[in-house]
Design a protein around this motif. Structure first.
Motif, PDB file in Angstrom:
ATOM      1  N   ARG A 104      41.967  43.749  33.998  1.00  0.00           N
ATOM      2  CA  ARG A 104      43.033  44.333  34.800  1.00  0.00           C
ATOM      3  C   ARG A 104      42.465  44.561  36.199  1.00  0.00           C
ATOM      4  O   ARG A 104      41.282  44.853  36.336  1.00  0.00           O
ATOM      5  N   THR A 105      43.291  44.442  37.197  1.00  0.00           N
ATOM      6  CA  THR A 105      42.817  44.659  38.563  1.00  0.00           C
ATOM      7  C   THR A 105      43.709  45.655  39.286  1.00  0.00           C
ATOM      8  O   THR A 105      44.916  45.733  39.060  1.00  0.00           O
ATOM      9  N   THR A 106      43.074  46.414  40.168  1.00  0.00           N
ATOM     10  CA  THR A 106      43.752  47.339  41.065  1.00  0.00           C
ATOM     11  C   THR A 106      43.186  47.123  42.461  1.00  0.00           C
ATOM     12  O   THR A 106      41.965  47.048  42.627  1.00  0.00           O
ATOM     13  N   TYR A 107      44.056  47.015  43.455  1.00  0.00           N
ATOM     14  CA  TYR A 107      43.588  46.912  44.831  1.00  0.00           C
ATOM     15  C   TYR A 107      43.556  48.298  45.438  1.00  0.00           C
ATOM     16  O   TYR A 107      44.580  48.990  45.513  1.00  0.00           O
ATOM     17  N   LEU A 108      42.362  48.737  45.841  1.00  0.00           N
ATOM     18  CA  LEU A 108      42.204  50.025  46.517  1.00  0.00           C
ATOM     19  C   LEU A 108      42.253  49.775  48.012  1.00  0.00           C
ATOM     20  O   LEU A 108      41.253  49.402  48.634  1.00  0.00           O
ATOM     21  N   ALA A 109      43.424  49.955  48.600  1.00  0.00           N
ATOM     22  CA  ALA A 109      43.653  49.569  49.993  1.00  0.00           C
ATOM     23  C   ALA A 109      42.725  50.299  50.956  1.00  0.00           C
ATOM     24  O   ALA A 109      42.219  49.713  51.918  1.00  0.00           O
ATOM     25  N   GLU A 110      42.475  51.582  50.701  1.00  0.00           N
ATOM     26  CA  GLU A 110      41.658  52.337  51.657  1.00  0.00           C
ATOM     27  C   GLU A 110      40.206  51.881  51.653  1.00  0.00           C
ATOM     28  O   GLU A 110      39.484  52.070  52.635  1.00  0.00           O
ATOM     29  N   LEU A 111      39.762  51.233  50.580  1.00  0.00           N
ATOM     30  CA  LEU A 111      38.396  50.721  50.499  1.00  0.00           C
ATOM     31  C   LEU A 111      38.323  49.212  50.724  1.00  0.00           C
ATOM     32  O   LEU A 111      37.235  48.657  50.863  1.00  0.00           O
ATOM     33  N   GLY A 112      39.482  48.555  50.708  1.00  0.00           N
ATOM     34  CA  GLY A 112      39.529  47.116  50.930  1.00  0.00           C
ATOM     35  C   GLY A 112      38.926  46.294  49.812  1.00  0.00           C
ATOM     36  O   GLY A 112      38.413  45.202  50.048  1.00  0.00           O
ATOM     37  N   VAL A 113      38.999  46.793  48.559  1.00  0.00           N
ATOM     38  CA  VAL A 113      38.413  46.058  47.438  1.00  0.00           C
ATOM     39  C   VAL A 113      39.377  46.007  46.258  1.00  0.00           C
ATOM     40  O   VAL A 113      40.204  46.903  46.055  1.00  0.00           O
ATOM     41  N   HIS A 114      39.239  44.925  45.517  1.00  0.00           N
ATOM     42  CA  HIS A 114      39.865  44.828  44.207  1.00  0.00           C
ATOM     43  C   HIS A 114      38.884  45.376  43.173  1.00  0.00           C
ATOM     44  O   HIS A 114      37.706  45.017  43.184  1.00  0.00           O
ATOM     45  N   VAL A 115      39.373  46.230  42.290  1.00  0.00           N
ATOM     46  CA  VAL A 115      38.566  46.732  41.185  1.00  0.00           C
ATOM     47  C   VAL A 115      39.062  46.073  39.902  1.00  0.00           C
ATOM     48  O   VAL A 115      40.251  46.150  39.578  1.00  0.00           O
ATOM     49  N   MET A 116      38.161  45.385  39.208  1.00  0.00           N
ATOM     50  CA  MET A 116      38.501  44.785  37.924  1.00  0.00           C
ATOM     51  C   MET A 116      37.901  45.628  36.802  1.00  0.00           C
ATOM     52  O   MET A 116      36.709  45.910  36.794  1.00  0.00           O
ATOM     53  N   THR A 117      38.749  46.047  35.877  1.00  0.00           N
ATOM     54  CA  THR A 117      38.262  46.610  34.632  1.00  0.00           C
ATOM     55  C   THR A 117      38.337  45.517  33.578  1.00  0.00           C
ATOM     56  O   THR A 117      39.272  44.707  33.570  1.00  0.00           O
ATOM     57  N   TYR A 118      37.352  45.467  32.707  1.00  0.00           N
ATOM     58  CA  TYR A 118      37.359  44.454  31.659  1.00  0.00           C
ATOM     59  C   TYR A 118      36.608  44.980  30.447  1.00  0.00           C
ATOM     60  O   TYR A 118      35.906  46.001  30.517  1.00  0.00           O
ATOM     61  N   VAL A 119      36.774  44.288  29.332  1.00  0.00           N
ATOM     62  CA  VAL A 119      36.091  44.652  28.102  1.00  0.00           C
ATOM     63  C   VAL A 119      34.864  43.765  27.946  1.00  0.00           C
ATOM     64  O   VAL A 119      34.986  42.544  27.849  1.00  0.00           O
ATOM     65  N   ALA A 120      33.689  44.375  27.948  1.00  0.00           N
ATOM     66  CA  ALA A 120      32.442  43.661  27.687  1.00  0.00           C
ATOM     67  C   ALA A 120      32.206  43.694  26.178  1.00  0.00           C
ATOM     68  O   ALA A 120      31.965  44.754  25.597  1.00  0.00           O
ATOM     69  N   TYR A 121      32.298  42.528  25.558  1.00  0.00           N
ATOM     70  CA  TYR A 121      32.171  42.442  24.096  1.00  0.00           C
ATOM     71  C   TYR A 121      30.716  42.143  23.768  1.00  0.00           C
ATOM     72  O   TYR A 121      30.317  40.997  23.601  1.00  0.00           O
ATOM     73  N   GLY A 122      29.915  43.200  23.721  1.00  0.00           N
ATOM     74  CA  GLY A 122      28.476  43.060  23.604  1.00  0.00           C
ATOM     75  C   GLY A 122      27.913  43.517  22.274  1.00  0.00           C
ATOM     76  O   GLY A 122      28.611  43.540  21.263  1.00  0.00           O
ATOM     77  N   PRO A 123      26.630  43.908  22.256  1.00  0.00           N
ATOM     78  CA  PRO A 123      25.951  44.235  20.997  1.00  0.00           C
ATOM     79  C   PRO A 123      26.602  45.348  20.198  1.00  0.00           C
ATOM     80  O   PRO A 123      26.521  45.353  18.972  1.00  0.00           O
ATOM     81  N   LEU A 124      27.222  46.318  20.873  1.00  0.00           N
ATOM     82  CA  LEU A 124      27.856  47.438  20.189  1.00  0.00           C
ATOM     83  C   LEU A 124      29.374  47.339  20.208  1.00  0.00           C
ATOM     84  O   LEU A 124      30.077  48.355  20.154  1.00  0.00           O
TER      85      LEU A 124
END
Length: 360
Positions: A104-124
């Motif tokens: 999922r992504t959110t654009y934080l306009a005041e910081l000028g960045v896209h933030v991506m949240t994702y699921v890391a399917y790792g060892p745990l």
């Protein structure tokens, strides 16, 4: 600890199905097990992109980049532009599985960045993680989310798998009165599949083991000073638990919240059916899209929620696929005066529906 009571009200929105925008590319090994559950965003030049989850053989997921094709103001297809994130870190790979899933992504306009949240399917198992980008192509990992210890919960939320993480696009007032960025997430209490015999150790005050939507906060000043602060969350509390018939098993947040006249609109998924232990790809469940309306000043307060699904699996593409009977909303974008929600179809394809206000 219980979610705030919802005011008796209705959600004045529906989702009207438009069609399919992306299907697996024949002969492409990276898409052998489906394209689904995309994030979205606009590049610096305004071009609109999807960031789909691409699933190869063995259920290994990557995040791609695909430019949306718009005709007469409506998304109708995509042009693929490669892979932007893959499970090439040790904490994104297990002994017999790996993946960066369901962005999922959110654009934080005041910081000028896209933030991506994702699921890391790792060892745990599945862990929530963050990455940031200025152009949607080059992503810098900030790492897994860390949940501050909170004495009233009598547990460590970092022990639990977590999914369906969203960052609000604008700051809000946190529960301590501090200007903050709010984050939705969905911890899962069943530890038996990664720690046999561990069962479901619930936090203090939690009596319902079903997965629900939680909200946590990060002070805005800390994020402005160092973007990595977004991975360090506090002020945890339950936002919404399953209540309606179409949410009987669990609920989880979908696209990033959007501001509407009444407050924050959160599209979510609700799940019914039968869960089978020991498998991620559940064949006997039904995923439908619903909505929550949160107070604009206090997003811990639920003002209303949909009594019935806004969109349910009805078409062949939504009912038949890798996981049947799935409508899974994960991205939302405005094109002109219209708003569109992009969703996974039976864990195999990507569909689009228009968000329409019913009292306009």
């Amino acid at each position: 600890m219980t979610p705030s009571s919802a005011v008796t009200s209705t959600i004045p929105y529906v989702l009207q199905r438009i069609g399919i925008v992306m299907t697996p590319e024949p002969g492409n090994p990276l898409e052998a097990e489906g394209v689904l559950n995309p994030a979205s965003g606009r590049a610096p030049d305004g071009t609109l992109y999807l960031l789909p989850r691409l699933v190869s053989d063995g259920n290994i997921s990557r995040v791609g980049l695909a430019k949306l094709i718009i005709e007469d103001g409506v998304p109708v297809g995509v042009e693929r532009e490669g892979v932007v994130l893959e499970p090439d870190r040790g904490w994104e790979r297990g002994a017999d599985h790996s993946g960066v899933e369901d962005p999922r992504t959110t654009y934080l306009a005041e910081l000028g960045v896209h933030v991506m949240t994702y699921v890391a399917y790792g060892p745990l198992g599945p862990r929530a993680a963050l990455a940031v980008s200025e152009d949607l192509r080059s992503w810098k990992r900030l790492g897994p989310l860390h949940f501050h210890y909170q004495d009233d919960l009598d547990t460590d939320l970092n022990l639990y798998p977590n999914k369906d993480v969203l960052v609000f696009p604008d700051t809000v007032t946190g529960p301590d009165g501090v200007e903050s960025f709010a984050v939705l997430h969905r911890p899962m209490w069943d530890l038996s599949w990664i720690a046999p015999g561990a069962g479901e150790p619930l936090p203090a005050g939690i009596t319902d083991p079903r997965p629900g939507i939680w909200i946590s906060f990060v002070p805005a000043a800390a994020v402005r000073d160092d973007i990595r602060a977004l991975t360090s969350l506090g002020g945890h509390r339950v936002l919404a638990m399953p209540e309606k018939e179409f949410e009987a098993l669990k609920i989880g947040a979908g696209p990033a919240p959007i501001r509407v006249p009444e407050g924050w609109l959160v599209i979510h998924h609700g799940v019914t059916g039968e869960l089978i232990e020991g498998t991620d790809q559940q064949p006997k469940v039904n995923y439908a899209a619903g909505a929550l309306l949160l107070d604009g000043d206090d997003p811990t307060r639920v003002l209303a929620r949909s009594e019935e699904p806004l969109l349910s699996p009805e078409t062949a593409d939504e009912k038949d696929g890798i996981v049947p009977n799935v409508v899974f909303p994960t991205a939302i974008e405005t094109i002109g005066a219209r708003t569109f929600v992009f969703y996974g179809m039976a864990d195999s394809k990507i569909g689009v529906a228009e968000l329409v206000r019913t009292d306009a």
